[in-house]
Design an enzyme around this catalytic site. Sequence first.
Site, mmCIF file in Angstrom:
data_model
loop_
_atom_site.group_PDB
_atom_site.id
_atom_site.type_symbol
_atom_site.label_atom_id
_atom_site.label_comp_id
_atom_site.label_asym_id
_atom_site.label_seq_id
_atom_site.Cartn_x
_atom_site.Cartn_y
_atom_site.Cartn_z
ATOM 1 C CE1 TYR A 120 27.469 105.771 53.414
ATOM 2 C CE2 TYR A 120 25.892 105.090 51.877
ATOM 3 C CZ TYR A 120 26.420 106.000 53.162
ATOM 4 O OH TYR A 120 25.516 106.860 53.436
ATOM 5 C CB SER A 121 30.786 99.163 49.049
ATOM 6 O OG SER A 121 29.430 99.046 49.006
ATOM 7 C CB SER A 153 29.565 107.498 42.709
ATOM 8 O OG SER A 153 29.195 106.186 42.345
ATOM 9 C CD GLU A 236 23.004 105.129 47.858
ATOM 10 O OE1 GLU A 236 23.745 105.262 47.046
ATOM 11 O OE2 GLU A 236 23.127 104.860 49.205
#
Length: 391
Positions: A120-121, A153, A236
């Site tokens: 995502y980021s 992660s 999440e």
Amino acid sequence: MSHDDLRREVRDWLAAHWTGLGSVGQSMWETNDAMRAWYTKVFEARWSVTGWPEIWFGRGFSDEETRIVIEEFARVGAPGAGQDRFNLPANTLLAFGNDALRITLIPGLLKREITTCLLYSEPGAGSDLAGVRTRVERQGDTFVVNGQKVWTSGAASADYGMLIARTDWDVPKHSGLSFFFLPMKQPGVEVRPLRQITDEAHFNEVFITNAVMPVDNLVGGLNQGWRVLQTALAYERSVMGANARGARRGSADVVALARAAGRLNDPQVRQDIARVVALRRLNALNNARAKADLEQGTSSSIMSLGKLAMSRILHEEARVRTAIIGAESLLAGDAHPVADDVNFLALNAYFTSIGGGTDQIQKNIIGERVLGLPKEPELDRNIPFKQVRSG
């Protein structure tokens, strides 16, 4: 089948099959033979996702029946049930994936044979995920990916990355995004670990150069990725709001810690502990409410309350633990396991403050979508993304 009969069936099955897993030594992003073998048994007996339709590996149970199954597994400490409530990639696929991708990936996800990470980021798009610039273009029967992700992660061990990327630059930023399952173990995907303050390296930066994936790995339709992302983020935040990583050595809970330190009769310590326990209980009730509202394929802003609450609980409990052991908290390392665990929990609390959207982002979501406060201004919301200025 009555609820009593169902409870009896689950108990009988567990009595016949559950023998414990011993010390499996896994991280939250990895798995091993013992864990995979157990999750496979649960999957084959159709206890993994009892609330899902039978055609998709479930039993079509009601929420109450699913709760009974989860309770019985929890009673003996057996994992694997209730994944229809917490397995982020599997639930996202069931809601938005095409049948080919569901058949290919969901069984492996439920059996822990397939692991995932969240792409995502980006360096320039963290708090504002709609501003991602990783590019996906179709070339024949494949999609080609180029870009960079960060704070990912478990990327080093993941089989697939749940990828949000830009597929249309001529529309406003939220409208030009698509969601994919990107195979991670291929040329063109480079994972570099980032050293954390806990001296671990679970976070990673990921560089993607001409990586490829089949067109079937598109989830939710072209340029429909923002809707898919919101559902994935809700799951999440649900997981992060309900659970938190414990100490590396499995140290005693905060009450036992105070008792061992001779501080349990201290009225200030007792008051601080009571506050932490009350906050945890209130958060559990809030999460139960949020999960009850979360229907398949939707998102719930209430999840942000639980996620934010868990973040604050972890920081508060770390403060209380540090106060309990006092000057001992200045020590660290294997020679001082109690202090080392207390300090680890204090530092690791920031993981929950950042992952799944920062505390500040959760406050914005709660303010705007739960409390109905005015939205913050977004000057770039309605212009083509290719016209958006970037530094």
